[in-house]
Design a protein around this motif. Structure first.
Motif, PDB file in Angstrom:
ATOM      1  N   LYS A  71     -17.408   2.388   0.714  1.00 41.05           N
ATOM      2  CA  LYS A  71     -16.885   3.630   1.283  1.00 41.05           C
ATOM      3  C   LYS A  71     -16.777   3.516   2.798  1.00 41.05           C
ATOM      4  N   PHE A  72     -17.711   2.794   3.390  1.00 38.80           N
ATOM      5  CA  PHE A  72     -17.738   2.531   4.833  1.00 38.80           C
ATOM      6  C   PHE A  72     -16.479   1.768   5.272  1.00 38.80           C
ATOM      7  N   MET A  73     -16.028   0.805   4.446  1.00 36.05           N
ATOM      8  CA  MET A  73     -14.872  -0.020   4.799  1.00 36.05           C
ATOM      9  C   MET A  73     -13.551   0.537   4.272  1.00 36.05           C
ATOM     10  N   PHE A  74     -13.619   1.563   3.443  1.00 37.92           N
ATOM     11  CA  PHE A  74     -12.426   2.126   2.809  1.00 37.92           C
ATOM     12  C   PHE A  74     -11.328   2.502   3.816  1.00 37.92           C
ATOM     13  N   PRO A  75     -11.628   3.225   4.898  1.00 39.67           N
ATOM     14  CA  PRO A  75     -10.572   3.611   5.840  1.00 39.67           C
ATOM     15  C   PRO A  75      -9.853   2.411   6.453  1.00 39.67           C
ATOM     16  N   THR A  76     -10.584   1.329   6.682  1.00 37.67           N
ATOM     17  CA  THR A  76      -9.971   0.134   7.259  1.00 37.67           C
ATOM     18  C   THR A  76      -8.940  -0.457   6.307  1.00 37.67           C
ATOM     19  N   VAL A  77      -9.278  -0.524   5.011  1.00 37.61           N
ATOM     20  CA  VAL A  77      -8.351  -1.062   4.017  1.00 37.61           C
ATOM     21  C   VAL A  77      -7.123  -0.165   3.901  1.00 37.61           C
ATOM     22  N   VAL A  78      -7.320   1.154   3.879  1.00 28.72           N
ATOM     23  CA  VAL A  78      -6.199   2.092   3.771  1.00 28.72           C
ATOM     24  C   VAL A  78      -5.269   1.964   4.977  1.00 28.72           C
ATOM     25  N   HIS A  79      -5.835   1.770   6.153  1.00 28.40           N
ATOM     26  CA  HIS A  79      -5.014   1.598   7.361  1.00 28.40           C
ATOM     27  C   HIS A  79      -4.069   0.410   7.209  1.00 28.40           C
ATOM     28  N   VAL A  80      -4.586  -0.715   6.727  1.00 26.81           N
ATOM     29  CA  VAL A  80      -3.739  -1.902   6.527  1.00 26.81           C
ATOM     30  C   VAL A  80      -2.734  -1.648   5.408  1.00 26.81           C
ATOM     31  N   ALA A  81      -3.152  -0.930   4.361  1.00 27.37           N
ATOM     32  CA  ALA A  81      -2.258  -0.639   3.238  1.00 27.37           C
ATOM     33  C   ALA A  81      -1.074   0.218   3.686  1.00 27.37           C
ATOM     34  N   ASN A  82      -1.300   1.157   4.589  1.00 24.84           N
ATOM     35  CA  ASN A  82      -0.200   1.962   5.123  1.00 24.84           C
ATOM     36  C   ASN A  82       0.790   1.093   5.891  1.00 24.84           C
ATOM     37  N   GLU A  83       0.277   0.166   6.644  1.00 23.77           N
ATOM     38  CA  GLU A  83       1.146  -0.783   7.354  1.00 23.77           C
ATOM     39  C   GLU A  83       1.923  -1.641   6.349  1.00 23.77           C
ATOM     40  N   PHE A  84       1.261  -2.004   5.268  1.00 23.11           N
ATOM     41  CA  PHE A  84       1.888  -2.798   4.201  1.00 23.11           C
ATOM     42  C   PHE A  84       3.080  -2.059   3.600  1.00 23.11           C
ATOM     43  N   VAL A  85       2.901  -0.771   3.286  1.00 25.60           N
ATOM     44  CA  VAL A  85       3.983   0.033   2.716  1.00 25.60           C
ATOM     45  C   VAL A  85       5.155   0.128   3.690  1.00 25.60           C
ATOM     46  N   SER A  86       4.836   0.278   4.968  1.00 20.44           N
ATOM     47  CA  SER A  86       5.896   0.360   5.981  1.00 20.44           C
ATOM     48  C   SER A  86       6.720  -0.925   6.026  1.00 20.44           C
ATOM     49  N   VAL A  87       6.055  -2.055   6.030  1.00 21.43           N
ATOM     50  CA  VAL A  87       6.747  -3.350   6.043  1.00 21.43           C
ATOM     51  C   VAL A  87       7.543  -3.532   4.752  1.00 21.43           C
ATOM     52  N   PHE A  88       6.948  -3.134   3.633  1.00 24.71           N
ATOM     53  CA  PHE A  88       7.604  -3.257   2.334  1.00 24.71           C
ATOM     54  C   PHE A  88       8.883  -2.417   2.301  1.00 24.71           C
ATOM     55  N   LYS A  89       8.811  -1.192   2.809  1.00 23.78           N
ATOM     56  CA  LYS A  89       9.985  -0.322   2.843  1.00 23.78           C
ATOM     57  C   LYS A  89      11.100  -0.933   3.683  1.00 23.78           C
ATOM     58  N   ASP A  90      10.740  -1.456   4.849  1.00 23.82           N
ATOM     59  CA  ASP A  90      11.744  -2.071   5.727  1.00 23.82           C
ATOM     60  C   ASP A  90      12.434  -3.234   5.024  1.00 23.82           C
ATOM     61  N   LEU A  91      11.646  -4.040   4.310  1.00 24.05           N
ATOM     62  CA  LEU A  91      12.215  -5.198   3.617  1.00 24.05           C
ATOM     63  C   LEU A  91      13.138  -4.757   2.479  1.00 24.05           C
ATOM     64  N   VAL A  92      12.729  -3.734   1.721  1.00 25.70           N
ATOM     65  CA  VAL A  92      13.556  -3.233   0.623  1.00 25.70           C
ATOM     66  C   VAL A  92      14.876  -2.683   1.157  1.00 25.70           C
ATOM     67  N   GLU A  93      14.800  -1.917   2.227  1.00 26.73           N
ATOM     68  CA  GLU A  93      16.016  -1.352   2.821  1.00 26.73           C
ATOM     69  C   GLU A  93      16.945  -2.447   3.338  1.00 26.73           C
ATOM     70  N   LYS A  94      16.361  -3.461   3.955  1.00 24.54           N
ATOM     71  CA  LYS A  94      17.156  -4.574   4.478  1.00 24.54           C
ATOM     72  C   LYS A  94      17.858  -5.311   3.346  1.00 24.54           C
ATOM     73  N   GLU A  95      17.118  -5.618   2.277  1.00 29.30           N
ATOM     74  CA  GLU A  95      17.709  -6.330   1.147  1.00 29.30           C
ATOM     75  C   GLU A  95      18.765  -5.480   0.449  1.00 29.30           C
ATOM     76  N   HIS A  96      18.517  -4.171   0.377  1.00 21.10           N
ATOM     77  CA  HIS A  96      19.480  -3.273  -0.259  1.00 21.10           C
ATOM     78  C   HIS A  96      20.803  -3.254   0.506  1.00 21.10           C
ATOM     79  N   LYS A  97      20.727  -3.222   1.831  1.00 17.62           N
ATOM     80  CA  LYS A  97      21.941  -3.229   2.650  1.00 17.62           C
ATOM     81  C   LYS A  97      22.706  -4.533   2.505  1.00 17.62           C
ATOM     82  N   VAL A  98      21.974  -5.640   2.478  1.00 21.58           N
ATOM     83  CA  VAL A  98      22.617  -6.954   2.320  1.00 21.58           C
ATOM     84  C   VAL A  98      23.346  -7.023   0.988  1.00 21.58           C
ATOM     85  N   ASN A  99      22.700  -6.555  -0.066  1.00 18.14           N
ATOM     86  CA  ASN A  99      23.318  -6.584  -1.391  1.00 18.14           C
ATOM     87  C   ASN A  99      24.511  -5.639  -1.488  1.00 18.14           C
TER      88      ASN A  99
END
Length: 507
Positions: A144-172
């Motif tokens: 529980k002590f480390m939970f916020p740290t993992v969630v912070h990185v996970a939010n960054e992960f979703v942001s990067v994932f969204k950018d990649l999906v949008e980029k690939e969608h435009k290319v296609n």
């Protein structure tokens, strides 16, 4: 005369080696234990790395003999070993009689290769002391002590994932040749777990999500992709560890060793000098150092434990998440049910990701456990016998120093335990179904005093990542998806052969 003496010496040496190998490779035959005939040098693992992944020889061996004996004789290259079939015997060795099987038998060299002196490898009193010191750092409270740290990185992960999906969608869309947005998820997931573990184990912003070529990512990958020695040499070191230490043989690459040792020294010195406190594993290790200085908890100890936390955390979790998303793409009804459960949980917590909320996702946990059954990243467990061990209910004795293999993957694919074992079915892990099975029938984290100390963190990290992804994206198969998925034939850990390509739709 000299040539004659030399020829005699060579003949004598050849004869001694031949006798040694003959004795070694007839070990199980002479003891009347079921076994397959070994091949020179490779034992029963000749096809590993050539035509079969590591899981296959053990799975084949288990299925061939499981109804004939409680265990079978196996040759790990030139080392005689035992493969367990009977789950009660597995329980005896991992738990009841653990005192005779506390070691894994892995080679390590703390003096010349300090990063190898970590909890996974250590033996004897040093292992027990280290395990005792580290166990409190992996409690539910610390998660529980480390939970916020993992969630912070996970939010960054979703942001990067969204950018990649949008980029690939435009290319296609511009190419007008497909409606799919195909993403290779294996590398992305490894970058996510690298950043999570880098942050939690070393307190560093690795930033491999945005920069895949970051030094932290490359050094971590090198440990798995570039072994310092080949299979035969590794087998010899495990068989004769004291000789390896006398010869000052290291397993870790010099540049990897220098990088991680430098990172740890600089991090510890900075935090101690500035009084920095963070919600991460490194902070817990520094506290251990402060309270155990008289007992010799050194900077090398910190580096080794942080190093194995990093290696065990980023590779196993990312691979499991990749296999999980692959199965969810193949089983849309399961994916939809999991997403509905996530949305219901978020509604209860006003749209916030909380530690308590994540723990309420019982169906997603069943999905995670079924993934670990189908894809046990560590496909077998190793133990080493300290003293001669009379096998219960048999006339056999396992001799001192013998390696014991628990074939986790084979047990997970046993149709007598899991009907239709190749089918992905999360309902296998409903509480009433678990109760029907033997307690040793599911072993992805090991069992007993030497089980995976970081299992809570590994599960938390993977579940958080899956929650974030399923809440934002839908995953389906594409023309590039490998069905059925093939396994890498050269890896010691279970890994897909190449990337995992899925069609991703932003929700």
């Amino acid at each position: 005369m000299f040539l004659y003496v030399l020829a005699c010496l060579l003949c004598g040496l050849f004869l001694l080696i031949s006798l040694f190998l003959h004795k070694r490779f007839t070990y199980w035959e002479r003891r009347g234990v079921v076994h397959d005939k070994p091949t020179f040098l490779y034992g029963n693992l000749r096809e590993f790395g050539r035509t079969k992944p590591l899981v296959q020889p053990f799975r084949d061996f288990y299925m061939k003999y499981k109804n004939k004996a409680p265990f079978g004789g196996f040759y790990l290259f030139m080392r005689p070993a035992i493969v367990l079939f009977d789950l009660e015997l597995v329980k005896d060795i991992l738990i009841k009689d653990f005192g005779n099987f506390p070691h894994r038998g892995n080679y390590y060299n703390e003096k010349d290769d300090p990063l190898s002196g970590h909890l996974v490898n250590l033996a004897g009193p040093k292992w027990r002391t280290m395990r005792t010191k580290l166990t409190p750092t992996f409690t539910s409270g610390k998660m529980k002590f480390m939970f916020p740290t993992v969630v912070h990185v996970a939010n960054e992960f979703v942001s990067v994932f969204k950018d990649l999906v949008e980029k690939e969608h435009k290319v296609n869309a511009l190419a007008m040749d497909t409606q799919e947005t195909v993403i290779e998820i294996k590398d992305l997931l490894a970058r996510f777990t690298t950043d999570v573990i880098g942050t939690c184990a070393f307190g560093l912003e690795c930033n491999s999500l945005k920069n895949p070529q970051t030094l932290f990512r490359r050094m971590g990958s090198k440990v798995f992709t570039e072994q310092r020695y080949g299979k035969i040499m590794n087998s010899i070191l495990n068989a004769f560890p004291e000789l390896g230490r006398k010869l000052h043989i290291k397993l870790t690459h010099d540049d990897v060793d220098e990088f991680f040792m430098r990172v740890v020294r600089e991090t510890v010195e900075y935090r101690e000098r500035e009084g920095v406190q963070r919600n991460d594993f490194m902070n817990l290790l520094i506290e251990l150092k402060k309270h155990n200085e008289t007992e010799g908890f050194t900077i090398e100890d910190i580096a080794a434990q942080a190093f194995v936390f990093f290696l065990a955390g980023f590779e196993t979790s990312s691979s499991t998440m990749g296999f999980c998303l692959y199965e969810l793409a193949l089983n849309q009804n399961v994916q939809d049910k999991a997403r509905a459960e996530i949305q219901e949980m978020l509604d209860r917590y006003n749209g916030k990701f909380t530690y308590e909320g994540i723990r309420e996702l019982k169906y997603l946990q069943q999905i995670f456990y079924e993934t670990l059954r189908l894809y046990a990243i560590a496909s077998f467990l190793l133990r080493k016998t300290i003293d001669d061990y009379p096998v219960p209910n048999t006339n056999h004795i396992i001799e001192k120093g013998t390696m014991i293999i628990v074939p986790v993957d084979a047990i997970h694919y046993d149709p007598d335990i899991y009907p239709n074992p190749t089918i992905f079915d999360p309902s296998r892990f409903e509480p009433e179904e678990i109760e029907k099975r033997h307690s040793m029938s599911w072993l992805p984290f090991g069992e007993g005093p030497r089980n995976c100390i970081g299992l809570r963190f590994g599960e938390m990290q993977a579940i958080i990542g899956l929650v974030m992804l399923l809440n934002n994206f839908k995953f389906t198969t594409s023309k590039q998806t490998q069905i059925p998925i093939q396994m890498n034939k050269k890896c010691y850990l279970l890994a897909s052969d190449g990337g995992i390509y899925l069609n991703v739709e932003k929700l």
